[in-house]
Design a protein around this motif. Sequence first.
Motif, mmCIF file in Angstrom:
data_model
loop_
_atom_site.group_PDB
_atom_site.id
_atom_site.type_symbol
_atom_site.label_atom_id
_atom_site.label_comp_id
_atom_site.label_asym_id
_atom_site.label_seq_id
_atom_site.Cartn_x
_atom_site.Cartn_y
_atom_site.Cartn_z
ATOM 1 N N GLN A 44 42.307 39.880 50.718
ATOM 2 C CA GLN A 44 43.646 40.300 51.135
ATOM 3 C C GLN A 44 44.517 40.358 49.898
ATOM 4 O OE1 GLN A 44 44.806 40.881 54.267
ATOM 5 N NE2 GLN A 44 42.910 40.410 55.362
ATOM 6 N N ILE A 45 45.231 41.421 49.757
ATOM 7 C CA ILE A 45 46.091 41.534 48.576
ATOM 8 C C ILE A 45 47.536 41.726 49.048
ATOM 9 C CG2 ILE A 45 46.419 42.676 46.359
ATOM 10 C CD1 ILE A 45 43.628 43.916 46.794
ATOM 11 N N GLN A 46 48.395 40.903 48.481
ATOM 12 C CA GLN A 46 49.827 41.020 48.790
ATOM 13 C C GLN A 46 50.385 42.313 48.199
ATOM 14 O OE1 GLN A 46 51.734 38.605 50.506
ATOM 15 N NE2 GLN A 46 49.688 37.914 51.049
ATOM 16 N N PRO A 47 51.490 42.731 48.725
ATOM 17 C CA PRO A 47 52.066 43.969 48.175
ATOM 18 C C PRO A 47 52.325 43.837 46.685
ATOM 19 C CG PRO A 47 53.280 43.284 50.119
ATOM 20 C CD PRO A 47 52.272 42.235 49.843
ATOM 21 N N LEU A 48 51.973 44.843 45.990
ATOM 22 C CA LEU A 48 52.246 44.965 44.565
ATOM 23 C C LEU A 48 51.701 43.779 43.760
ATOM 24 C CD1 LEU A 48 55.932 46.173 44.915
ATOM 25 C CD2 LEU A 48 53.958 47.597 44.401
ATOM 26 N N SER A 49 50.570 43.336 44.163
ATOM 27 C CA SER A 49 49.974 42.244 43.379
ATOM 28 C C SER A 49 48.521 42.574 43.054
ATOM 29 C CB SER A 49 50.074 40.930 44.153
ATOM 30 O OG SER A 49 49.471 41.091 45.411
ATOM 31 N N THR A 50 47.979 41.761 42.271
ATOM 32 C CA THR A 50 46.650 42.033 41.729
ATOM 33 C C THR A 50 45.708 40.874 42.079
ATOM 34 O OG1 THR A 50 47.869 42.945 39.897
ATOM 35 C CG2 THR A 50 45.507 42.783 39.625
ATOM 36 N N THR A 51 44.465 41.191 42.288
ATOM 37 C CA THR A 51 43.445 40.173 42.595
ATOM 38 C C THR A 51 42.220 40.443 41.729
ATOM 39 O OG1 THR A 51 44.163 40.421 44.856
ATOM 40 C CG2 THR A 51 42.220 39.090 44.508
ATOM 41 N N GLU A 52 41.601 39.413 41.399
ATOM 42 C CA GLU A 52 40.359 39.590 40.641
ATOM 43 C C GLU A 52 39.190 39.123 41.502
ATOM 44 O OE1 GLU A 52 42.195 38.670 36.231
ATOM 45 O OE2 GLU A 52 40.357 37.698 36.893
ATOM 46 N N ILE A 53 38.139 39.904 41.486
ATOM 47 C CA ILE A 53 36.949 39.538 42.271
ATOM 48 C C ILE A 53 35.745 39.516 41.310
ATOM 49 C CG2 ILE A 53 35.421 40.244 44.165
ATOM 50 C CD1 ILE A 53 37.995 41.834 45.131
ATOM 51 N N PRO A 54 35.093 38.433 41.266
ATOM 52 C CA PRO A 54 33.898 38.405 40.394
ATOM 53 C C PRO A 54 32.729 39.132 41.059
ATOM 54 C CG PRO A 54 34.246 36.274 41.446
ATOM 55 C CD PRO A 54 35.345 37.157 41.922
ATOM 56 N N LEU A 55 31.996 39.886 40.254
ATOM 57 C CA LEU A 55 30.816 40.608 40.761
ATOM 58 C C LEU A 55 29.638 40.324 39.808
ATOM 59 C CD1 LEU A 55 32.392 44.078 41.601
ATOM 60 C CD2 LEU A 55 31.560 42.419 43.248
ATOM 61 N N GLN A 56 28.504 40.535 40.335
ATOM 62 C CA GLN A 56 27.330 40.285 39.478
ATOM 63 C C GLN A 56 26.286 41.355 39.741
ATOM 64 O OE1 GLN A 56 25.441 36.525 40.103
ATOM 65 N NE2 GLN A 56 24.906 36.289 37.959
ATOM 66 N N VAL A 57 25.644 41.810 38.655
ATOM 67 C CA VAL A 57 24.576 42.800 38.768
ATOM 68 C C VAL A 57 23.315 42.212 38.127
ATOM 69 C CG1 VAL A 57 24.047 45.224 38.468
ATOM 70 C CG2 VAL A 57 26.383 44.445 38.197
ATOM 71 N N SER A 58 22.215 42.457 38.786
ATOM 72 C CA SER A 58 20.951 42.025 38.175
ATOM 73 C C SER A 58 20.209 43.274 37.723
ATOM 74 C CB SER A 58 20.090 41.271 39.205
ATOM 75 O OG SER A 58 20.807 40.157 39.649
ATOM 76 N N MET A 106 36.087 42.574 38.885
ATOM 77 C CA MET A 106 36.829 43.715 39.426
ATOM 78 C C MET A 106 38.283 43.285 39.654
ATOM 79 S SD MET A 106 36.219 45.986 42.823
ATOM 80 C CE MET A 106 35.145 47.209 42.143
ATOM 81 N N VAL A 107 39.205 44.079 39.082
ATOM 82 C CA VAL A 107 40.637 43.794 39.287
ATOM 83 C C VAL A 107 41.187 44.868 40.241
ATOM 84 C CG1 VAL A 107 42.848 43.442 38.168
ATOM 85 C CG2 VAL A 107 40.739 42.935 36.951
ATOM 86 N N ILE A 108 41.674 44.381 41.332
ATOM 87 C CA ILE A 108 42.238 45.326 42.318
ATOM 88 C C ILE A 108 43.736 45.104 42.403
ATOM 89 C CG2 ILE A 108 42.145 46.180 44.680
ATOM 90 C CD1 ILE A 108 39.389 44.938 44.888
ATOM 91 N N ARG A 109 44.411 46.181 42.336
ATOM 92 C CA ARG A 109 45.876 46.070 42.420
ATOM 93 C C ARG A 109 46.355 46.827 43.666
ATOM 94 N NH1 ARG A 109 50.537 45.301 39.721
ATOM 95 N NH2 ARG A 109 52.158 46.851 40.078
ATOM 96 N N ASN A 110 47.146 46.140 44.393
ATOM 97 C CA ASN A 110 47.775 46.796 45.557
ATOM 98 C C ASN A 110 49.017 47.520 45.048
ATOM 99 O OD1 ASN A 110 48.990 47.550 47.895
ATOM 100 N ND2 ASN A 110 49.141 45.489 48.763
ATOM 101 N N THR A 111 48.964 48.826 45.108
ATOM 102 C CA THR A 111 50.103 49.598 44.598
ATOM 103 C C THR A 111 51.099 49.938 45.688
ATOM 104 O OG1 THR A 111 48.852 51.595 44.878
ATOM 105 C CG2 THR A 111 48.809 50.591 42.701
ATOM 106 N N SER A 112 50.769 49.520 46.878
ATOM 107 C CA SER A 112 51.658 49.908 47.978
ATOM 108 C C SER A 112 52.563 48.759 48.342
ATOM 109 C CB SER A 112 50.837 50.311 49.192
ATOM 110 O OG SER A 112 50.331 49.164 49.802
#
Lengths: 126, 1274
Positions: free
Chosen positions: B1215-1229, B1134-1140
Motif C-alpha cells: 500500500q502506498i500513501q499518496p505522493l510517497s515512495t516505497t521500496e520493495i526488495p526483489l531477488q533473482v536467481s 524496486m522503488v515505487i512512487r505513488n504519483t497520484s
Amino acid sequence: MANTACFIIVGRNDIPIYEAEVGSAPKREDAAQLHQFILHAALDVVQDLAWTTSAMFLKSVDRFNDLVVSVYVTAGHILFNGIKSFFQEVHELYIKVLLNPLYLPGSRITSSHFDTKVRALARKYL
Amino acid sequence: MVEAVNSSLGKMLLEEVSPVVMVLCTPLVEETFLKNGLSFVETLKPFCNFSNIDVPVRTSGDQLYRLKKFTLRLFNASDIKQPNVEVAKQRLEHVITQAGEKVFHDLESDPPQITDILSNPESEIAPTWFQYYNKELIRTLSFSDHEAFDHPVACLLVASSKDEEPLNKFVDLFNTNRLPSLLNDGVMDPKILKHFLLVHDNQDATTERLTSKVLSEMRSTFGNNECNLLCTNSSKEGNVEHQANPWASFKSSVPAEKLGFALTGDDIGEIKDLMQEFASRHIIPYMEQKVRDLNQQISATRKGLRNQIKNLWWRKGKDDVPDSTKGSIYTFSSTESQIRILGDYAFMLHDYELALSSYRLISTDYKLDKAWKHYAGVQEMMGLAYFISDQSIKEAEYCMENAFSTYMKLGKSGFQNATRCGLWWAEMLKARDQYKEAASVYFRICGEEPLHAAVMLEQASYCFVLTKPAMLHKYGFHLVLSGDHYKICDQVNHAIRTYRSAISVYESTTWSHIKDHVYFHIGQWYAIVGMNDVAVRNMLRVLDCGNQSKSTQEIFLRDFFDIVKKTGMKHEVVGLRLPVINMSSLQVIYEDHRTYASQASALVEESIWQSLEDDIIPSLNSGKSNWLELQSKLLPKKYKESNVCVVGESVKLDLEFRNPLLISTSVTSVSLICELTANSDDLKLDKEPSSLSLETEHNQVTTSGLSSFTLSEVDFTLGGGEKKLVRLTVTPSEEGILKIVGVRWELSGSIVGVHYFQSVPTKAKTNKAKRKNKLTPTDALKFLVIKSLPRLEGSIDHLPDKLYAGDLRYLVLELKNNSESPIKNLKMKISHPRFVNPESHEEELTPGFPDCLKKGPEQNTVQRETSRTSVFAFPKDVSLQGDRSLRWPLWLRAAIPGTMSLYFTIYYEMENVSSIMKYRTLRMHYSLQVLPSLETSFEITPSPSRLQEFLVRMDIVNRANSDAFEIHQLSTVGCRWGISLLQPVDTILPSKSILPGQGLSCFFMIKDCRKPGIEEEKTTSILPSQTDTKLITQDDDEKFFDIVNSPLASFHESERSCHGTSDQLSPNTVDFILISRLAKSSNPSAEQDLLKILSHHSCHNRIRSSIPLSWSLDGPKTMYHDFSTSFCEIKLKMVIRNTSDGFLSVSINTIDGLPDAAAPTPSSGNLSGWRYVPAITEEMKLTSDVMGSRLGKPPPSMESSPPFIWSGSSSTKVQIQPLSTTEIPLQVSVFSPGTYSLSTYELVWELFEHENASSATSGTCQGYPYYITVLQSE
C-alpha cells in the motif's frame, strides 16, 4: 398630365407617422404644406365617416379645388390618406412594419425600406 | 332651434325686405337737421323700426291679422339707384379696414385657446363686424331691376318753413326730372304714395306764425291727411345729451354725444310719433290696398285653368325673342312685374302665403321666358318665404340652391346676386343648425376677389367651430386660407387675427409643414405691423425646421434674424430650439472627496470606483459608539442631500448640442447659468449643531453675484445635423450653495437662447441614491461649495496604450499637491494587481531598466515578502505639500491580451484642515490595449528511467501580427526544480527569433532537487542558477534575469493566484517563467523598444502521466559469479512512487521463464483489423502500449538466454500513501552467466480515492527492461 399626390399615414391623435410626396409633377415649395393643410382638414370628415361605415376605403371624402382626398382606414383606426389598390398594398406594408417588434405603434415610421416600397407602389398605381 | 322670425336671418329680412320710402327734401331742411350733425334721413332712421306697431292688416284673404313688427327704409331720392360697383367695393374695404384697426390692439395678446373658443357662446365666436359687412354687401345690390322690394312704396316730401313759397317747393320736389332715373325709365312705378311734411325749426322763433299758415295752405292743397308738421331743435342752447343716443349705432364717425344735441326729448317723441303714424296710417293701408288690387287684377288675368293655358300659349310664342335675359323687358306695368310686386308687397306685409303663391306663379313664367336673373330672384324670395313662414325646410333649401346655381350660371354679372343669395342661404342653414352646409355655402361664394373671399372663408371657418362636434381641422384650414387672402389685399391685421386663431388649432399638432407655415407667416406679418417682439416669439417656433428643405430653412432663418435685428435688442429666449439640447446627455462631473486625474477617469462608472475603494475609505458607520451622532457631526443634514464641491475647483458639465437644420449654425458664448448663494441662511434654518468650520462660514456672508464664480464660455459651429458634446465649467470662488440653473448661448449675436434645466421639486432622496451619484436633475445640479482643500494630482508617465502581452515596463507614478496644506496617509489600490505592481520604496533604479532585473554579482536570495494585500500603503513618512512631487516607481506587466481598463485610486487625508471633508481620493483610469504575443504551453512527462527527472516539452507560438520575438530565458520558480536544456535551441531555431505565426517546440529536463522521501523539508541545497536556463545566447556574459527578487516574482505570485486557485498548491506542479524580448530586426525605427522584456508565466503545470505510479528497479548492472559453486542470487530493489493523490495498492507479480507466444495479451501490435475493445467499466485495465509491443517482440538476444527465476515471493502487495515512495526488495536467481532482461514482471495497481473507498481504478503495468549481465567469475 403631371399629377401630384401627397400620401400621409396618420396615427392616433392625428399624429402623422409617415409622409411622402409622390407623383410626377415638379416639386413646388408650397405644395407640401398645402397638401398637409388639406389632408389635415380632411381628418374632420374622416372622423365622422369612419364610424358610420365598415368599409376601409373611403373614396374622395373631401376635396379642395382640384385636389381630392381619399382615405383608407385600417381596423386600428390608422388613416391612410392619398387610391384603392395602392392603399391595400401599403396597408400590407404597414402591417409588416407593425409586426416589427422594435416599432412602437404610433411613432414615426423611419424605415427607408418602407419608404422606397411606398414610392415604388406610388409609381405603379398613381 | 330658434323660431325663423327671430333668427338672425329673420331679423335681417325684416330689415332688408321692407318698404322703401323715398325722401325728397329741400336744402333748407337739410340745413336745419345738420345742426344736430345729422341729415334728415339719418335723423329719422332710428325711428323707422317698429317692434310693436300692432296694425290690423287684411290682404287677399278675408282673414284679418295684426302686424307686430315693421320697418321702413328711408332713402334720399338721390340714393335710389343701383350703387356704383367701385364705390361699393371701396365701402366694403373700408368696413374691413376699420374692423382691422379695431382688432389691432388685441393682436399682441396670446392666441386664444381652442377650449376657450369652443366654450364661447355662439354669438361671440365670429366678430360682430361680419354682420355689418354682410349687410353692406347685401346693400350693394339694392335697387336691382329684377326685384321689387326695393321699389319705393311712398314718397316723403319735406320742405322747411323757411323756404320761400313752400307749396311750390313741394311741387318742384316731385318734378319728374329730378326723380331717380329708375322711376323714370319704367323699372319702378312712379305713381306712389306721397306725403308732405313741413319742418319747423324752433330755434327760428320768428317764423312760427308763418309756419302755421303754410301748413294750412298745404292741407288745403294736398289734402288734410297727407300733410304733417314737424317741429325740431327745441333746445335753444343745443346742449342736450341723450342717455342712450339713438343715432350712435347708425353713425359711428362722429362722437355719439354730439349727435342730436339740439333735439329735446319732446322733439324725439314728435319724430317717433310722426314715423309711427306715417307707417301705420299711410304706408300699411296703402300697401294693403295695393296688394288687394293687384291680387284681384292677377286673379282675373292669370289664375284659373283658362288663363294658365292662355299664358302658356302666349309664352310659347315669345320663345324666339332673343336676349331675353338682357335688358329690362319687364317694365313695372308688365304682368310679370305686377305679380312680382304683389309677391314682394305681400312678403313685406308678412303675408307669406300670398307671397309664395305669387312667386310660384311668376317663377314658371320667368323660366319659360328664360329670364334667368328674374327667375333666380324669385326662387330666392321663395326660399326666404318658405324659411320665414317655417314651412318645408327642404323646399326652402331647394329654392335657395336653385337660385344660387341660376345666379352662378349667369357668370360674372350674377355673382353678386349669388353672393347675397349665398349669404341668406348660409344664414338660413345656420338658423337650422346646419353649420357644415353653411360653411360650404360660404366657401362657394368666395369668388375671385381675395378680400371678399377672405371674409367668406373666415365666416366659413366659424361655421366649422359651431358644428357639433366641432370640426376644428377645417376651422384651422379655412382660417389659414382666409388669412392668406387677407394678406393678398394687405389686410395684415386681419391676416394676423385669423392666423392667431388658427394657431390654437395647430399648436399641439405634429404636422410640421403646417406648423412651420403658420408660425413663419404670422411672424412675418407681426413684423410688418411693427410688433417685432411678438414676431420673434412666433418665429422662434419655426427655427426647429429640420424637416424643411435647405432653402426653406435659409429663408426662415434669414427672415428671423432680420426681424430680430429690427427689434434692435438682444432677445433672451427661453427654450430656443436652435440648437437642440439633448438633456439625456447631460452629465455633471464634479469633485468632492472623489477627485479625478483625467477626463477619462471621471466618466468611469461610480460603482467601479466604489468597489475599488471599499476597503481603503474609512467607513463612517464603524468605530464610534453611535453612528448617528457621528454622522450628524460630520455632515449636517443639508450637506448630505446635496453634492459637495470645493472652492476653486471647477464643476464640469457635459451637454450635447444638436443642430436640427441642414445649414450650419454658429453658436457663441455658450455658458452655464448659475446661482451662488451664501449658505448662512440655510444653515440657520437648519438649527443643526454645526461644526467649528461652519461657524466661521456664517460670518462670511457671501452675496450672489458674478464675482463669486467664474464661468467658461465656448464658441462652436454646428454643421447641418451635427451633434457636439460641449463641456462647460463653473468654478466657484466663494463658499455657499451653488446651483446650476441652466445654459445660455447666443445666435448671431442677437438672440440669446436660454435653456433651464428641469427643476423638479426636491424629493426626499435617500442617502443611498445620492451616493450612487445618479444624476437626478436637482440633486446633480445643486452643490454645496466648501472651503478650499488640497487636491492631489497624479499621473503615470509614459504609460503605453498598446503593448504586447507579457510586456514588462517600469513606470513612475507622479503625485503632486499644489496646495500648501500637507496631505498624509496615502494609500493606493489598483484594480488589477496582476498588471501593476508598486515598488516598495521610493527610489530611482540605479542600473536602469531592464538591467536592474538581472542578477547582480552578489547572490541575494532574500525571499520577498509574499503576503500581498490589495491595498498598497505608502510609507507613513510620505507627506506631500507645496510644489514637491512624489515619484513612485511602478511595474507594469501586461498579463493577458485584450483591452484592459486599469483603475488606480489613491486615498489621502488632509492635515491641518478642519473641514467636513477629512479625506479625498484620487482616481485614475488608464486603458491598455494588450496584443497577443508568445503563447507557451508545457507538457511534463515523467522520465521513464529516472524517478526524479521529468521531460518538459515547451511549445511556443508567436501570436503577434507583425513582430518577432527572441526567447531569452526559461526559469522554473522556486528552489525545487532544476532545469537543463536537452538540445540547444540554436540548432532548432537558427534565426534566433520566432516570427509571427511561427511555432516552436523545445525540450528540457527538469529534476526534482529535493531529497526523495522527505517532502516537507525545505531544500535550499540547489543553487539558484540551476533554475534558469539560457535559451539563446546573445553574448556569453549576459546575465540571467532574476526571477526571485525582481518584480517578476511578485507578478508571478499574482499570476499563480489567478490561475487555478482551487489547486491546493500541489507540490507536483511546476511553474515556468519564459523571458523573451522583441527581436532586434523587427522594428529598426523604434530603438527603445529593444529594451522591452516580456515575461510569460505558466503556472501549475502538472506532470502528466497515464498511470498513477512510477517505479524503478535498482540493482547491479554487471555481476561476477562463480556458477560452479551455486547459482547466482541477485538482490534488487524496486522503488515505487505513488504519483497520484489517491491511495495506491500495488502488487508485483513476477513471471518466470519466457512468455508464451499465445499469451492472451490483447495489446499485441501485430493484430490488425478487428480489435477487442474492453468495456469501459470501473475496473479499467490500463496497459502501456509501449510495453506491450516490447513484450511481443523480445530482443533477439533473449531467445538464447537461459532462463532465470524470480526468487523470493512471486507476488508482493504493498500500500502506498499518496505522493510517497516505497521500496520493495526483489531477488533473482540466475543459473548461468549471460545477459538477462528482468522485465518479466508486472505491476497490478489499484487506486482508491481515499483509504476506505470501495470503488477503484486499476491497471497492470509491464516491467521495464532491466538488463543485468552476469559473468563467470575467474
